[in-house]
Motif scaffolding. Structure first.
Motif, mmCIF file in Angstrom:
data_model
loop_
_atom_site.group_PDB
_atom_site.id
_atom_site.type_symbol
_atom_site.label_atom_id
_atom_site.label_comp_id
_atom_site.label_asym_id
_atom_site.label_seq_id
_atom_site.Cartn_x
_atom_site.Cartn_y
_atom_site.Cartn_z
ATOM 1 N N ALA A 1 11.557 -5.884 -1.073
ATOM 2 C CA ALA A 1 10.866 -5.753 0.213
ATOM 3 C C ALA A 1 10.129 -7.034 0.582
ATOM 4 N N GLY A 2 9.467 -7.652 -0.387
ATOM 5 C CA GLY A 2 8.752 -8.894 -0.105
ATOM 6 C C GLY A 2 9.682 -10.008 0.330
ATOM 7 N N SER A 3 10.850 -10.074 -0.302
ATOM 8 C CA SER A 3 11.825 -11.092 0.080
ATOM 9 C C SER A 3 12.334 -10.868 1.497
ATOM 10 N N VAL A 4 12.550 -9.610 1.871
ATOM 11 C CA VAL A 4 13.013 -9.295 3.227
ATOM 12 C C VAL A 4 11.951 -9.684 4.258
ATOM 13 N N ILE A 5 10.691 -9.391 3.964
ATOM 14 C CA ILE A 5 9.604 -9.737 4.888
ATOM 15 C C ILE A 5 9.549 -11.245 5.110
ATOM 16 N N ALA A 6 9.659 -12.007 4.028
ATOM 17 C CA ALA A 6 9.636 -13.466 4.159
ATOM 18 C C ALA A 6 10.852 -13.961 4.938
ATOM 19 N N SER A 7 12.024 -13.394 4.658
ATOM 20 C CA SER A 7 13.246 -13.825 5.336
ATOM 21 C C SER A 7 13.191 -13.534 6.833
ATOM 22 N N LEU A 8 12.660 -12.387 7.209
ATOM 23 C CA LEU A 8 12.553 -12.051 8.631
ATOM 24 C C LEU A 8 11.621 -13.016 9.360
ATOM 25 N N ASP A 9 10.538 -13.396 8.701
ATOM 26 C CA ASP A 9 9.628 -14.358 9.324
ATOM 27 C C ASP A 9 10.308 -15.716 9.484
ATOM 28 N N MET A 10 11.089 -16.114 8.497
ATOM 29 C CA MET A 10 11.815 -17.384 8.596
ATOM 30 C C MET A 10 12.785 -17.369 9.766
ATOM 31 N N ARG A 11 13.426 -16.249 9.994
ATOM 32 C CA ARG A 11 14.348 -16.151 11.121
ATOM 33 C C ARG A 11 13.613 -16.243 12.453
ATOM 34 N N GLY B 1 15.073 -1.472 3.195
ATOM 35 C CA GLY B 1 14.658 -0.844 4.447
ATOM 36 C C GLY B 1 13.169 -0.977 4.703
ATOM 37 N N ALA B 2 12.374 -0.907 3.634
ATOM 38 C CA ALA B 2 10.921 -1.008 3.792
ATOM 39 C C ALA B 2 10.519 -2.367 4.349
ATOM 40 N N GLY B 3 11.223 -3.417 3.934
ATOM 41 C CA GLY B 3 10.913 -4.739 4.460
ATOM 42 C C GLY B 3 11.055 -4.790 5.972
ATOM 43 N N TYR B 4 12.141 -4.208 6.487
ATOM 44 C CA TYR B 4 12.357 -4.183 7.937
ATOM 45 C C TYR B 4 11.326 -3.292 8.638
ATOM 46 N N ILE B 5 11.072 -2.126 8.059
ATOM 47 C CA ILE B 5 10.170 -1.169 8.707
ATOM 48 C C ILE B 5 8.757 -1.730 8.819
ATOM 49 N N PHE C 1 9.573 3.103 -7.744
ATOM 50 C CA PHE C 1 9.934 3.350 -6.343
ATOM 51 C C PHE C 1 8.801 2.887 -5.429
ATOM 52 N N PHE C 2 9.090 1.962 -4.560
ATOM 53 C CA PHE C 2 10.353 1.272 -4.365
ATOM 54 C C PHE C 2 10.180 -0.180 -4.782
ATOM 55 N N SER C 3 11.199 -0.998 -4.681
ATOM 56 C CA SER C 3 11.136 -2.363 -5.186
ATOM 57 C C SER C 3 10.323 -3.273 -4.272
ATOM 58 N N GLY C 4 9.184 -3.736 -4.773
ATOM 59 C CA GLY C 4 8.395 -4.713 -4.031
ATOM 60 C C GLY C 4 9.039 -6.084 -4.044
ATOM 61 N N THR D 1 0.832 -1.203 0.000
ATOM 62 C CA THR D 1 0.000 0.000 0.000
ATOM 63 C C THR D 1 0.866 1.253 0.000
ATOM 64 N N CYS D 2 1.877 1.273 0.852
ATOM 65 C CA CYS D 2 2.790 2.416 0.903
ATOM 66 C C CYS D 2 3.559 2.548 -0.408
ATOM 67 N N ARG D 3 3.952 1.422 -0.975
ATOM 68 C CA ARG D 3 4.660 1.451 -2.260
ATOM 69 C C ARG D 3 3.786 2.067 -3.348
ATOM 70 N N GLY D 4 2.506 1.722 -3.348
ATOM 71 C CA GLY D 4 1.602 2.299 -4.335
ATOM 72 C C GLY D 4 1.472 3.805 -4.182
ATOM 73 N N ILE D 5 1.396 4.268 -2.928
ATOM 74 C CA ILE D 5 1.287 5.711 -2.680
ATOM 75 C C ILE D 5 2.549 6.428 -3.144
ATOM 76 N N CYS D 6 3.710 5.887 -2.766
ATOM 77 C CA CYS D 6 4.981 6.516 -3.152
ATOM 78 C C CYS D 6 5.193 6.448 -4.664
ATOM 79 N N GLY D 7 4.905 5.277 -5.244
ATOM 80 C CA GLY D 7 5.138 5.107 -6.675
ATOM 81 C C GLY D 7 4.271 5.999 -7.527
ATOM 82 N N TYR D 8 3.037 6.217 -7.091
ATOM 83 C CA TYR D 8 2.151 7.088 -7.869
ATOM 84 C C TYR D 8 2.461 8.559 -7.620
ATOM 85 N N SER D 9 2.877 8.884 -6.397
ATOM 86 C CA SER D 9 3.148 10.287 -6.061
ATOM 87 C C SER D 9 4.328 10.834 -6.856
ATOM 88 N N THR D 10 5.383 10.043 -6.994
ATOM 89 C CA THR D 10 6.548 10.439 -7.788
ATOM 90 C C THR D 10 6.814 9.333 -8.799
#
Length: 280
Positions: free
Chosen positions: A196-206, A244-248, A190-193, A156-165
């Motif tokens: 970010a998606g890979s980071v989210i999955a990796s954090l859950d695996m950890r 960074g978005a994945g972590y945030i 902006f930015f790479s989903g 959702t945030c990616r869509g807002i940022c990507g459309y805004s700029t």
């Protein structure tokens, strides 16, 4: 006799008035004390400043035990010097991207071999499907919605940022019909989903001690980032912010779930527990 009595009475009245006036004056002084000297207050403040108590041993301790903030402090000074002395990219020129510079050789190879580009794009699409499958699995099968909520927040945030700029497509972009999203459709830079998606999955695996899967996803994420730079599918800043978005958003989803659990516990105490809560 009467005159003496009157005089004594008058003296007593005068003394009483003086006593009352003195008390009022003292009371007024207590309410409105004389202001202290402002310069002495400032001197007292500066004399108690923390940095005045630092010693050489303190500096050595910080440098040896807190080297990372020291490194960032050096980075601040370095990039301040770089920022204030570099030549700005003119509006008529394409953006300068350091990632594109490092992947020029890969870009030439993929440009000369469309078949190889399609193969790598297809493999990258498989990796994106792996991310999506894992994130949905954690919720639908394991009943842990954190990764799914993270992805929802992130996209959702990616869509807002990507459309805004809406950034211009990089020069030399190498598209593929099998790249995700499949079919050469438009997409936000902006930015790479993907990242970010890979980071989210990796954090859950950890969190679940699935270290082998986590390291595998991290390695594939690095290869994915190199490919995206080589095909000019993303700018370097898109990938960095995606990381960074994945972590945030994983952290925000965790906070959201903690707050939800507190509300559920409070409702259960009050006898208003709901059977439809997604958070057990």
């Amino acid at each position: 006799m009467n005159g003496g009595a009157a005089s004594s009475s008058g003296d007593a009245t005068v003394l009483k008035r003086r006593h009352t006036t003195t008390n009022q004056t003292n009371h007024s002084n207590q309410k409105n004390p004389m202001p202290k000297n402002s310069s002495s207050s400032l001197c007292s403040l500066y004399s108690s400043a923390s940095f005045l108590k630092w010693t050489i041993s303190d500096v050595v301790h910080v440098a040896t035990h807190h080297w990372m903030p020291c490194l960032f402090a050096c980075g601040l000074l370095f990039f301040m010097a770089v920022e204030y002395t570099l030549f700005m990219v003119p509006s008529s020129s394409p953006p300068f991207d350091l990632g594109f510079v490092f992947t020029r050789s890969l870009h030439r190879v993929l440009e000369s071999s469309p078949q190889l580009n399609n193969v790598l794009a297809a493999l990258n699409t498989v990796f994106v499907l792996m991310q999506t499958s894992y994130i949905l699995w954690t919720w639908f099968i394991e009943g842990r919605p954190r990764a799914t909520i993270s992805a929802l927040f992130m996209f959702t945030c990616r869509g807002i940022c990507g459309y805004s700029t809406q950034l211009p497509l990089p020069q030399g972009f190498l598209g593929s019909g099998v790249d995700f999203p499949v079919g050469n459709v438009s997409f936000f830079l902006f930015f790479s989903g993907h990242v970010a998606g890979s980071v989210i999955a990796s954090l859950d695996m950890r969190r679940m001690n699935r270290w082998g899967l986590a390291w595998t996803f991290d390695l594939l994420n690095v290869l994915q980032a190199v490919r995206l730079l080589g095909t000019r599918g993303h700018y370097t800043i898109d990938l960095a912010v995606g990381l960074g978005a994945g972590y945030i958003f994983d952290s925000l989803a965790g906070k959201y779930l903690e707050d939800s659990k507190l509300k559920i516990a409070k409702n259960s105490v009050n006898g208003h527990a709901s059977k439809h809560d997604l958070v057990a």
